[in-house]
Write an enzyme that holds these catalytic residues in place. Structure first.
Site, PDB file in Angstrom:
ATOM      1  N   ASP A   9       0.871  -1.175   0.000  1.00 45.72           N
ATOM      2  CA  ASP A   9       0.000   0.000   0.000  1.00 45.72           C
ATOM      3  C   ASP A   9       0.916   1.235   0.000  1.00 45.72           C
ATOM      4  OD1 ASP A   9      -2.238   1.757   0.570  1.00 45.72           O
ATOM      5  OD2 ASP A   9      -1.460   1.814   2.633  1.00 45.72           O
ATOM      6  N   ASP A  11      -0.266   5.085   0.798  1.00 44.22           N
ATOM      7  CA  ASP A  11      -0.580   6.091   1.825  1.00 44.22           C
ATOM      8  C   ASP A  11      -0.615   5.461   3.218  1.00 44.22           C
ATOM      9  OD1 ASP A  11      -0.932   8.386   0.106  1.00 44.22           O
ATOM     10  OD2 ASP A  11      -2.664   7.315  -0.687  1.00 44.22           O
TER      11      ASP A  11
END
Ligand code: XBP
Ligand code: MG
Length: 227
Positions: A9, A11
């Site tokens: 991922d 953010d």
């Protein structure tokens, strides 16, 4: 827990970028003459809605307003993306501990590295340029971004897209996430997931994760990930 690829991922996992997103949203609202101003407290709850445009629509709906309409929200989001890139280009962010070493060591060991993110490819590039000095394609073997799939996290779509582009099965990879929406997305794609909670997700419950680690420093990683 051997893996042929690691899927990250962006953010909250690679860096604490949500504070930059929040600053970019607030600057956009101010420059557009709006009275919206999201505090850390507001944003903690707004982050339950993934995606910047979706988040603005939710806030408008929470206020029971009709303005900004969906078309205006698209325009606001464009401004927000420009501001976000500008902040990052000014050196506004650092990678979280262990991230750079893990990615470099994995690649050196022949393990592929990929991204599965809700944000746009543009924003992945802005972060990679700022933190590595390279475009996203030079840091990651595969990038799957939120604007390329029908359903954003917690739906599995973006992880499934990353798997297709890697040409691997779920059982061949490990995902790294910081949020419950991200964990749900990876688990729904059938992928074993390590969670490193971030400033906005520390309060969440990560049942189902194979590990919950304070960060991705070598000392915290399971030995299979010390490449
Ligand atoms: C991150 C997000 C993103 C960013 C903003 O979720 O939800 O929406 O906050 O990006 P995750 P955009 O880390 O689970 O991928 O404004 O480009 O949508
Ligand atoms: Mg995240």
């Amino acid at each position: 827990m051997t893996a042929k690829a690691l899927i990250f991922d962006v953010d909250g996992t690679l860096a604490e970028t949500e504070e930059v997103h929040r600053a970019a949203f607030n600057q956009t609202f101010q420059e557009s003459g709006m009275d919206w101003d999201w505090s850390v407290h507001d944003y903690t709850s707004l982050l339950e809605t993934t995606g910047g445009k979706e988040r603005m629509r939710r806030h408008r709906d929470d206020l029971a307003k009709v303005f900004p309409d969906d078309e205006k929200i698209v325009a606001l989001h464009k401004i927000k993306t420009e501001i976000y890139a500008k902040i990052l280009s000014e050196g506004g962010i650092q990678l979280r501990p262990g991230v750079a070493d893990l990615i470099r060591n994995a690649r050196n060991a022949g393990v592929k590295v990929a991204v599965a993110t809700t944000t746009s490819r543009e924003n992945v590039d802005a972060l990679c340029q700022s933190c590595w000095g390279y475009a996203g394609v030079d840091v990651f073997d595969v990038i799957a971004a939120g604007d390329e799939v029908d359903l954003k996290k917690p739906a599995p779509d973006v992880f499934l897209l990353a798997l297709r582009r890697l040409d691997l099965l779920a059982e061949d990879v490990i995902a790294f996430e910081d949020s419950l929406n991200g964990l749900r997305s990876a688990l729904a794609a059938g992928i074993k997931t390590l969670v490193t909670p971030s400033m906005y997700t520390a309060h969440q419950n990560f049942a189902g994760a194979v590990r919950v680690l304070p960060d991705l420093s070598e000392k915290n990683l399971p030995k299979e990930l010390n490449f």
